[in-house]
Design an enzyme around this catalytic site. Structure first.
Site, PDB file in Angstrom:
ATOM      1  N   ARG A   1      42.178  71.763  26.378  1.00 49.42           N
ATOM      2  CA  ARG A   1      42.524  70.601  26.628  1.00 49.42           C
ATOM      3  C   ARG A   1      43.620  70.863  28.078  1.00 49.42           C
ATOM      4  O   ARG A   1      44.462  71.297  27.434  1.00 49.42           O
ATOM      5  CB  ARG A   1      42.971  69.409  26.274  1.00 49.42           C
ATOM      6  CG  ARG A   1      41.876  68.978  24.718  1.00 49.42           C
ATOM      7  CD  ARG A   1      42.211  67.798  24.082  1.00 49.42           C
ATOM      8  NE  ARG A   1      42.829  68.455  23.101  1.00 49.42           N
ATOM      9  CZ  ARG A   1      43.152  67.175  22.144  1.00 49.42           C
ATOM     10  NH1 ARG A   1      42.257  66.257  22.072  1.00 49.42           N
ATOM     11  NH2 ARG A   1      44.069  67.615  21.396  1.00 49.42           N
TER      12      ARG A   1
ATOM     13  N   LYS B   1      34.620  61.719  18.432  1.00 49.91           N
ATOM     14  CA  LYS B   1      34.620  60.429  16.883  1.00 49.91           C
ATOM     15  C   LYS B   1      35.153  59.589  18.417  1.00 49.91           C
ATOM     16  O   LYS B   1      34.183  58.580  18.441  1.00 49.91           O
ATOM     17  CB  LYS B   1      35.643  60.635  16.615  1.00 49.91           C
ATOM     18  CG  LYS B   1      36.075  59.161  15.497  1.00 49.91           C
ATOM     19  CD  LYS B   1      36.352  59.590  14.478  1.00 49.91           C
ATOM     20  CE  LYS B   1      38.342  59.616  14.755  1.00 49.91           C
ATOM     21  NZ  LYS B   1      39.168  59.493  13.450  1.00 49.91           N
TER      22      LYS B   1
ATOM     23  N   ARG C   1      41.516  56.447   4.552  1.00 49.19           N
ATOM     24  CA  ARG C   1      42.130  57.931   4.110  1.00 49.19           C
ATOM     25  C   ARG C   1      42.609  58.046   3.155  1.00 49.19           C
ATOM     26  O   ARG C   1      43.319  59.203   2.992  1.00 49.19           O
ATOM     27  CB  ARG C   1      43.874  57.153   4.813  1.00 49.19           C
ATOM     28  CG  ARG C   1      43.418  57.215   6.022  1.00 49.19           C
ATOM     29  CD  ARG C   1      45.466  56.654   7.569  1.00 49.19           C
ATOM     30  NE  ARG C   1      46.268  57.395   6.224  1.00 49.19           N
ATOM     31  CZ  ARG C   1      47.603  56.719   6.970  1.00 49.19           C
ATOM     32  NH1 ARG C   1      47.647  57.217   8.508  1.00 49.19           N
ATOM     33  NH2 ARG C   1      48.593  57.047   5.995  1.00 49.19           N
TER      34      ARG C   1
ATOM     35  N   ARG D   1      49.814  70.024  26.193  1.00 52.90           N
ATOM     36  CA  ARG D   1      50.868  69.610  25.144  1.00 52.90           C
ATOM     37  C   ARG D   1      51.031  70.964  24.194  1.00 52.90           C
ATOM     38  O   ARG D   1      50.576  71.479  23.225  1.00 52.90           O
ATOM     39  CB  ARG D   1      49.728  68.130  24.311  1.00 52.90           C
ATOM     40  CG  ARG D   1      48.806  67.639  24.972  1.00 52.90           C
ATOM     41  CD  ARG D   1      47.743  66.309  24.138  1.00 52.90           C
ATOM     42  NE  ARG D   1      46.790  65.384  25.004  1.00 52.90           N
ATOM     43  CZ  ARG D   1      46.924  64.630  25.697  1.00 52.90           C
ATOM     44  NH1 ARG D   1      48.187  64.119  25.139  1.00 52.90           N
ATOM     45  NH2 ARG D   1      46.097  64.380  26.333  1.00 52.90           N
TER      46      ARG D   1
ATOM     47  N   ARG E   1      46.713  71.450  11.287  1.00 55.82           N
ATOM     48  CA  ARG E   1      45.988  69.823  11.397  1.00 55.82           C
ATOM     49  C   ARG E   1      44.720  69.969  10.882  1.00 55.82           C
ATOM     50  O   ARG E   1      44.267  68.857  10.669  1.00 55.82           O
ATOM     51  CB  ARG E   1      46.183  69.199  13.146  1.00 55.82           C
ATOM     52  CG  ARG E   1      47.179  69.012  13.428  1.00 55.82           C
ATOM     53  CD  ARG E   1      47.572  68.193  14.917  1.00 55.82           C
ATOM     54  NE  ARG E   1      46.686  68.274  15.238  1.00 55.82           N
ATOM     55  CZ  ARG E   1      47.163  69.219  17.004  1.00 55.82           C
ATOM     56  NH1 ARG E   1      48.076  69.249  16.310  1.00 55.82           N
ATOM     57  NH2 ARG E   1      45.929  69.813  17.766  1.00 55.82           N
TER      58      ARG E   1
END
Ligand code: ZN
Length: 216
Positions: free
Chosen positions: A123, A14, A89, A156, A167
């Site tokens: 990641r 994004k 949102r 992470r 999430r």
């Protein structure tokens, strides 16, 4: 004037897509998340407020987000338009925003959950210098070692399958009603984000009749 909302789950590219679109067309890329981070880093009044809320374990509420967006857009430094990321949102914000800013379109970057998982779990982050790596797209030359400072590469803490699944669930629950509103207004372009960065950008531009990206 060109005004866009961009939506996409983490790993969908994004930020990259918004930046490519904004740079070339002289649009302001306005990320609500970046604005909050900037304010926290620069110890502004807003930053202090955000920090207080997060320290008490709450999420930054919709009213605060809305206030920040209003203030930001009141700056009028977006002569050619904007790409906004992280807002609206809620359904109420979406209705209000579409009406008051005469939005040209909503870019919805669509990425299947399996691909989000694959991208996010690959990641890595250097513990020393903070450089980001990705075991799919940006591999370090030596496994587990930072190319720049030889630091240790780690995932992470919240990039684990359980946290990520939560999430993704939240994201779908939050965005479904928004997408439904945008679809009613016929302004949403759902773009397949599994494609390359260049292809995704080209499709966004095709959908909204924008000039092709000038190659650097
Ligand atoms: Zn490093």
């Amino acid at each position: 004037m060109r005004k866009f909302i961009i939506m996409g789950i983490q790993g969908s590219g994004k930020g990259t897509q918004a930046k490519l679109l904004a740079d070339d067309l002289d649009l302001e890329h306005f990320s609500v998340g970046d604005t909050f981070r900037w304010n926290v880093q620069h110890h502004t009044k807003l930053g202090a407020q955000v920090k207080r809320i997060m320290a008490s374990g709450w999420l930054v509420d919709d009213a605060l987000v809305e206030a920040v967006v209003r203030e930001r857009l009141a700056d009028h430094d977006w002569n050619f338009g904007f790409v906004i990321d992280g807002f609206p949102r809620t359904a109420r914000q979406a209705e209000f925003f579409l009406e008051s800013y005469d939005i040209d379109g909503v870019i919805n970057l669509d990425l299947p959950d399996e691909e989000v998982t694959r991208r996010v779990l690959s990641r890595r982050l250097c513990q020393e210098c903070g450089m980001d790596y990705n075991l799919i797209a940006h591999r370090p030359s030596r496994e587990g070692v930072c190319d720049i400072c030889q630091g240790n590469l780690v995932a992470r803490a919240d990039d684990n399958p359980t946290a990520l699944a939560a999430r993704m669930k939240d994201y779908h629950e939050e965005t479904k009603p928004l997408i439904a509103i945008f679809e009613r207004k016929e302004c949403v372009a759902t773009i397949d984000a599994t494609r390359s960065v260049e292809e995704v950008q080209a499709r966004i531009r095709e959908r909204f009749g924008l000039p092709p990206l000038k190659s650097a």
